[in-house]
Design a protein around this motif. Structure first.
Motif, PDB file in Angstrom:
ATOM      1  N   MET A 106      -4.430   4.935   5.343  1.00  0.00           N
ATOM      2  CA  MET A 106      -4.066   5.300   3.971  1.00  0.00           C
ATOM      3  C   MET A 106      -4.894   6.480   3.474  1.00  0.00           C
ATOM      4  N   GLU A 112       0.833  -1.212   0.000  1.00  0.00           N
ATOM      5  CA  GLU A 112       0.000   0.000   0.000  1.00  0.00           C
ATOM      6  C   GLU A 112       0.868   1.262   0.000  1.00  0.00           C
ATOM      7  N   GLN A 140       2.493   1.802  -3.410  1.00  0.00           N
ATOM      8  CA  GLN A 140       1.489   2.299  -4.344  1.00  0.00           C
ATOM      9  C   GLN A 140       1.241   3.795  -4.104  1.00  0.00           C
ATOM     10  N   ALA A 141       1.172   4.207  -2.846  1.00  0.00           N
ATOM     11  CA  ALA A 141       0.969   5.621  -2.527  1.00  0.00           C
ATOM     12  C   ALA A 141       2.157   6.463  -2.969  1.00  0.00           C
ATOM     13  N   LYS A 142       3.351   5.876  -2.949  1.00  0.00           N
ATOM     14  CA  LYS A 142       4.570   6.576  -3.369  1.00  0.00           C
ATOM     15  C   LYS A 142       4.783   6.480  -4.878  1.00  0.00           C
ATOM     16  N   HIS A 143       3.856   5.875  -5.581  1.00  0.00           N
ATOM     17  CA  HIS A 143       3.922   5.711  -7.040  1.00  0.00           C
ATOM     18  C   HIS A 143       5.133   4.874  -7.464  1.00  0.00           C
ATOM     19  N   LEU A 162       2.026  10.772   1.894  1.00  0.00           N
ATOM     20  CA  LEU A 162       2.942   9.738   1.436  1.00  0.00           C
ATOM     21  C   LEU A 162       3.124   9.775  -0.075  1.00  0.00           C
ATOM     22  N   GLY A 163       2.151  10.303  -0.778  1.00  0.00           N
ATOM     23  CA  GLY A 163       2.160  10.279  -2.236  1.00  0.00           C
ATOM     24  C   GLY A 163       3.030  11.319  -2.891  1.00  0.00           C
ATOM     25  N   THR A 164       3.777  12.092  -2.129  1.00  0.00           N
ATOM     26  CA  THR A 164       4.672  13.077  -2.727  1.00  0.00           C
ATOM     27  C   THR A 164       5.786  12.352  -3.449  1.00  0.00           C
ATOM     28  N   LYS A 165       6.548  13.092  -4.221  1.00  0.00           N
ATOM     29  CA  LYS A 165       7.641  12.464  -4.955  1.00  0.00           C
ATOM     30  C   LYS A 165       8.538  11.700  -3.990  1.00  0.00           C
ATOM     31  N   GLY A 194      -2.334   9.145   3.006  1.00  0.00           N
ATOM     32  CA  GLY A 194      -1.932   8.798   1.647  1.00  0.00           C
ATOM     33  C   GLY A 194      -1.445   9.985   0.840  1.00  0.00           C
ATOM     34  N   SER A 195      -2.079  11.142   1.002  1.00  0.00           N
ATOM     35  CA  SER A 195      -1.654  12.319   0.235  1.00  0.00           C
ATOM     36  C   SER A 195      -0.276  12.784   0.674  1.00  0.00           C
TER      37      SER A 195
END
Length: 147
Positions: A104, A35, A38-41, A111-114, A108-109
């Motif tokens: 999440m 998970e 995925q959040a970190k792309h 964690l989702g940074t570059k 999640g937002s």
């Protein structure tokens, strides 16, 4: 006789509803890594590749077995390794599916940074056009109108 059977059935359903969270499958460390990746792309097909990609991105994850049930203490140490400060009052408490989903959706937002980025990173503004002086207080007179 039917009343006893109905009461028994209702009691079984009530106990089953109350105890359902206890019987629900717990979340594993590997599932949490998947998970997070995925959040970190980060492209990951399974728990092992998720862990490898997170470590490869420079995150110092704690050494935990991927099939281990995730506890609040594990979640805290993994989150801290990702730069997200969280605390817990019950480090040995197992994480449920709903708790993972709540985590999440809440973080999640951030964690989702570059990869390696800061969720609160400031952006620089583009330079101003013109001479940079702008209008000053008391200088509202038009240059084309007579005085």
């Amino acid at each position: 006789m039917r009343r006893v059977n109905r009461f028994g059935m209702i009691a079984v359903l009530a106990v089953g509803t109350v105890m359902a969270p206890a019987f629900a499958g717990n979340v594993s460390v590997g599932r949490f890594y998947t998970e997070l990746a995925q959040a970190k792309h980060l492209v990951s097909v399974d728990a092992a590749s998720a862990e490898a990609n997170l470590r490869g991105a420079g995150f110092n994850l704690p050494k935990l077995a991927l099939d281990k049930s995730l506890t609040e203490g594990d979640m805290t140490s993994i989150s801290n390794a990702l730069g997200l400060t969280v605390t817990t009052q019950k480090p040995s408490q197992l994480i449920s599916e709903s708790q993972l989903n709540t985590f999440m959706s809440s973080f999640g937002s951030q964690l989702g940074t570059k990869v390696g980025g800061n969720a609160y990173e400031t952006q620089t503004l583009p330079p101003q056009s013109g001479n940079g002086k702008g209008k000053k207080k008391g200088h509202h007179k038009s240059t084309t109108e007579p005085i």
